[in-house]
Design an enzyme around this catalytic site. Structure first.
Site, PDB file in Angstrom:
ATOM      1  N   HIS A 372       7.249  -3.128  12.053  1.00  0.00           N
ATOM      2  CA  HIS A 372       7.950  -4.064  11.180  1.00  0.00           C
ATOM      3  C   HIS A 372       9.061  -4.810  11.893  1.00  0.00           C
ATOM      4  CE1 HIS A 372       5.854  -1.872   7.910  1.00  0.00           C
ATOM      5  NE2 HIS A 372       5.602  -3.134   7.654  1.00  0.00           N
ATOM      6  N   ARG A 479       7.234 -11.115   2.147  1.00  0.00           N
ATOM      7  CA  ARG A 479       7.638  -9.694   2.199  1.00  0.00           C
ATOM      8  C   ARG A 479       9.014  -9.538   1.562  1.00  0.00           C
ATOM      9  NH1 ARG A 479       4.843 -10.065   7.514  1.00  0.00           N
ATOM     10  NH2 ARG A 479       3.386  -8.308   7.674  1.00  0.00           N
ATOM     11  N   ARG A 515       5.074 -10.401  -2.489  1.00  0.00           N
ATOM     12  CA  ARG A 515       4.607  -9.020  -2.433  1.00  0.00           C
ATOM     13  C   ARG A 515       5.788  -8.158  -2.899  1.00  0.00           C
ATOM     14  NH1 ARG A 515       3.112  -5.874   2.439  1.00  0.00           N
ATOM     15  NH2 ARG A 515       5.146  -6.348   3.293  1.00  0.00           N
ATOM     16  N   GLU A 614      -5.184  -2.359   1.880  1.00  0.00           N
ATOM     17  CA  GLU A 614      -4.758  -1.909   3.211  1.00  0.00           C
ATOM     18  C   GLU A 614      -5.017  -0.423   3.439  1.00  0.00           C
ATOM     19  OE1 GLU A 614      -0.742  -3.266   3.860  1.00  0.00           O
ATOM     20  OE2 GLU A 614      -0.127  -2.824   1.827  1.00  0.00           O
ATOM     21  N   ASN A 637      -2.688  -4.883   9.121  1.00  0.00           N
ATOM     22  CA  ASN A 637      -1.874  -4.014   9.982  1.00  0.00           C
ATOM     23  C   ASN A 637      -2.043  -2.574   9.541  1.00  0.00           C
ATOM     24  OD1 ASN A 637      -0.807  -6.418  11.036  1.00  0.00           O
ATOM     25  ND2 ASN A 637       0.774  -6.442   9.452  1.00  0.00           N
ATOM     26  N   ASP A 638      -1.879  -2.367   8.240  1.00  0.00           N
ATOM     27  CA  ASP A 638      -2.036  -1.009   7.734  1.00  0.00           C
ATOM     28  C   ASP A 638      -3.498  -0.596   7.719  1.00  0.00           C
ATOM     29  OD1 ASP A 638       0.454   0.296   7.148  1.00  0.00           O
ATOM     30  OD2 ASP A 638       0.835  -1.377   5.790  1.00  0.00           O
ATOM     31  N   ARG A 648       0.763   2.498  13.755  1.00  0.00           N
ATOM     32  CA  ARG A 648       1.055   1.131  14.170  1.00  0.00           C
ATOM     33  C   ARG A 648       2.406   0.985  14.855  1.00  0.00           C
ATOM     34  NH1 ARG A 648       1.937  -2.023   8.415  1.00  0.00           N
ATOM     35  NH2 ARG A 648       3.109  -3.566   9.582  1.00  0.00           N
ATOM     36  N   CYS A 685      -3.927 -11.044   5.425  1.00  0.00           N
ATOM     37  CA  CYS A 685      -2.544 -11.359   5.822  1.00  0.00           C
ATOM     38  C   CYS A 685      -1.989 -10.440   6.899  1.00  0.00           C
ATOM     39  CB  CYS A 685      -1.615 -11.393   4.602  1.00  0.00           C
ATOM     40  SG  CYS A 685      -1.488  -9.816   3.743  1.00  0.00           S
TER      41      CYS A 685
END
Ligand code: PEP
Ligand code: MG
Length: 758
Positions: A372, A479, A515, A614, A637-638, A648, A685
């Protein structure tokens, strides 16, 4: 004479006597060669060694014998070894001690005739390291086959630290050789790591923790030094106590500080520091010596936890050195205008605390491009390179550094030529961005007439200026948790409403998908109580936390409803695993709508509720989730983290798996096909789509809506305009059926053969 790791009749340890003698030798009025010869003699008699030799590194990386006890004196300056050559070269190259009782069997062993070395059986060589640079090698071999005791190894390590210190400080060598060492310590060096956030930054190294000031090695008066040490320790403990008592600490930071506190009060540490001072060192040199011993001991520890404590002890020693120098700890670091921050790790919230105008780049020891902190760095357009612990060791505060977030390179003390090259590269990059900006009004349509939607990811108000510049269709992922991470407390519903309103206004009518706050895991705000979780990425986070603690989610939904009055509200939930979680979010949302209705508040003109896909579980039962939402978005990503079972946030696991693995791409195709079958809108995304090849693969499996970081939107749109989806789709079907491993090389070749621009 045998080395006695125990005590002398006067109660002093063997190391203490050895270091005292070394100090006297260094202080003696003599020329450099005599001093070095004294030292090799002292070391050889203290350690069971037939030979003791000191090799120093020349500017051309040749290791030259400078002094020896036990070999022919003619060998001095005559024996020269290349980097990596022989056992000495191997020690220098590996930067680690080498201890063996079968020297001649070692693959690196090399025999030098006529120097009196034969037949040596046992070998101990230790690198002389200062500021992360190998300055030379100290060796103490033996003719007999024997094993060195842990005490002997410890003594040689202590000696090596001292030799390195005195070599660098100019106390040991003559002026010309000291200059060579100085030059070597300040040579340009380059490191390769992982590119976490793109861009080029040129600036000055600023350590997250201010570095320890320079100091002398040998003390005049042990009593004064002992008093200084006591005082320094006292200040250190007070500062650590104050840090730990801060209520706002959370997660990793609190854990580290608790470990600091344990070490700061550790009696063994204090005793060893005192003993080192009693051997004639300054308090500062004592701290460094004890730390070098700690490092050597812990580096070989089986227990990972213990190994990881090396960094904590390094930090703590550094703090103690600063206490000794009378510095004020914990004053916020004043950044120069072009700061490159160097740190072991950094959370996303901390990055946001630095002065945006002065922070130009970040160098981290750990992290990956889907961390992140990388997401935030990309939003701020700050290049980040991670996985370069060695670079952090070798840089010095204030030195020139280049962060190449395109190639994943770090240049420390670059030459004028490299600097010029990078300045050009940086300018070229801005020109390229300007060229993409000129294409902002061009349509995002493929050569075969397929319309693609290019959205961008955002999280800060400042991101919104990129909407117009990139020609993005809107924000596909906002986000919202970043707002939660910056402040010192949970943002009030009224503050959130104002912020979302501002974002919608800045979007100028383009859609924004908010989100809901994806908190937990590495996204913990300082004010949230730290939670003990063995696997936070799979822990209590995202929608799980939101539905269990509606105290976070409800005010946010209320704020989003109010901010979207009269327009379409698009809101989506993170980390959905089961359809029931979506139902829970919907129920909370309905309550908030009712709340607004009951109070006669203006409502959004339309509402779209979405879910992030995800987790593999959500892909597997995609239809169930699709039936309960208006749209879905894959959080790659997840999803990749769980698909590959690869954290990650860890560079080591991240570089193992290419998201372009045919298996993962086929898993994404499965999601696209499932969504199509039930007519549900699906976008992507994840940050991986900033890589044009990955974005092309998504188009190849039929994805038609992507949300990517702002800097990637322009290149992606150009790629779309030069691509034929029918050809790509056919190639992809074939590749997925026939590729074992990554699609990357094949896809690259295919796109180039078709003249696609990326
Ligand atoms: C993702 O996981 O791909 C995603 C977009 O969400 P985040 O990176 O914020 O976890
Ligand atoms: Mg995610």
């Amino acid at each position: 004479m045998t080395y006695d790791g125990g005590r002398t009749p006067h109660g002093e340890s063997g190391i203490t006597v050895l270091l005292r003698r070394m100090r006297d030798a260094v202080a003696r009025e003599a020329n450099a060669q005599e001093r070095l010869d004294d030292l090799t003699r002292i070391i050889a008699t203290h350690v069971v060694a037939d030979v003791c030799s000191i090799y120093l590194r020349r500017a051309d990386d040749v290791l030259e014998l400078y002094s020896t006890e036990g070999l022919n004196r003619d060998a001095i300056h005559a024996i020269q070894m290349q980097w990596g050559e022989g056992l000495v070269g191997a020690v220098a190259k590996s930067r680690a001690p080498l201890v063996t009782d079968a020297a001649q069997d070692h693959p690196a062993f090399k025999y030098f005739p006529n120097i009196g070395e034969d037949p040596l059986q046992s070998f101990m060589g230790v690198p002389l390291i200062r500021s992360g640079r190998v300055l030379g090698v100290l060796v103490v071999p033996n003719r007999a086959r024997r094993q060195y005791t842990p005490e002997e190894i410890e003594a040689v390590l202590a000696v090596a630290t001292l030799l390195a210190e005195t070599t660098a400080s100019g106390e040991l060598l003559d002026a010309a050789d000291t200059e060579v060492v100085d030059e070597m310590l300040h040579q340009p060096v380059r490191f390769r790591g992982g590119a976490m956030a793109p861009g080029i930054a040129i600036g000055k190294a600023v350590f997250r923790e201010a570095p320890a000031p320079k100091h002398l090695v040998f003390a005049r008066d042990a009593a004064t030094e002992t008093a200084r040490l006591e005082e320094g320790l006292d200040r250190l403990r007070k500062s650590v106590d104050a840090m730990v008592s801060d209520d706002f600490l959370a997660g990793e930071t609190r854990e580290i500080l608790e470990a600091y506190r344990l070490f700061a009060y550790d009696r063994g540490w204090k005793e060893r520091l005192r003993a080192a001072v009693m051997s004639g060192l300054t308090a500062e040199a004592a701290v460094e010596r004890v730390q070098a011993e700690n490092r050597a001991r812990l580096a070989n520890a089986r227990d990972r936890y213990l190994r990881e404590r090396i960094d904590d002890l390094d930090d703590l020693s550094n703090r103690l050195l600063r206490c000794l120098a009378g510095e004020t700890l914990d004053a916020p670091r004043d950044l120069p205008d072009d700061a490159i921050i160097l740190a072991r790790f950094m959370g996303p919230a901390e990055l946001l605390e630095y002065d945006r105008l002065k922070l130009k780049g970040v160098v981290l020891a750990d992290g990956s491009d889907t961390s992140h902190v990388a997401v935030v760095a990309r939003a701020l357009d700050v290049p980040v390179v991670a996985g370069v612990a060695e670079a952090i060791e070798q840089a010095e505060e204030g030195e020139e550094i280049i962060v190449d977030g395109e190639e994943g390179l770090i240049h420390i003390r670059p030459t004028a030529e490299v600097l010029r090259g990078y300045a050009e590269k940086r300018d070229l990059r801005s020109e390229r961005q300007a060229a993409y900006a000129r294409e902002a009004d061009l349509p995002t349509v493929t050569r075969d007439g397929v319309e693609v939607e290019a959205f961008m990811n955002a999280g800060l108000a400042i991101d919104m200026q990129n909407l117009a510049a990139t020609g993005a269709a809107g924000v596909g992922l906002f986000r919202t948790e970043l707002q939660f991470l910056i402040g010192r407390g949970l943002p009030k519903a009224s503050e959130q409403e104002k912020f979302y309103g501002e974002i919608l206004e800045l979007a100028g009518g383009k859609p924004v998908v908010f989100r809901t706050a994806d908190l937990g895991s590495d996204k913990s705000a300082a004010y949230m109580k730290p939670r003990e979780e063995a696997n936070p990425a799979m822990g209590w986070r995202g929608v799980r936390m939101a539905v269990d603690r509606p105290g976070y989610l409800r005010p946010q939904l209320r704020a989003l409803i109010a901010a979207s009055a009269g327009s379409t509200l698009r809101v989506m939930a993170p980390m959905v695993t089961l359809a029931s979680e979506v139902e829970a979010v919907r129920a909370l949302f309905d309550q908030e709508m009712q709340y607004a209705r009951d109070r006669g508040k203006p409502l959004p003109s339309a509402v779209e509720i979405g879910a992030m896909v995800e987790t593999p579980a959500a892909v597997w039962r995609l239809e169930e989730i699709a039936a309960r939402v208006d749209f879905m978005s894959i959080g790659g990503n997840d999803l990749a983290q769980f698909y590959f079972a690869a954290d990650r946030e860890t560079a080591l696991t991240q570089t193992r798996f290419d998201p372009l693995e045919a298996g993962f791409v086929s898993f994404l195709k499965l999601s696209v096909d499932k969504a199509k079958a039930v007519g549900a809108p699906l976008s992507y995304c994840g940050e991986q789509a900033a890589d044009p090849l990955f974005a092309a693969a998504l188009l190849g499996v039929g994805m038609r809506r992507l949300s990517i970081s702002a800097t990637a939107v322009g290149p992606f749109r150009r790629l779309v305009r030069t691509l034929n989806t029918a050809e790509l789709g056919a190639w992809m079907d074939d590749a997925l059926a026939n590729t074992v491993g990554s699609l990357r090389p094949g896809l690259d070749k295919f796109l180039r053969s078709k003249g696609v621009d990326y």
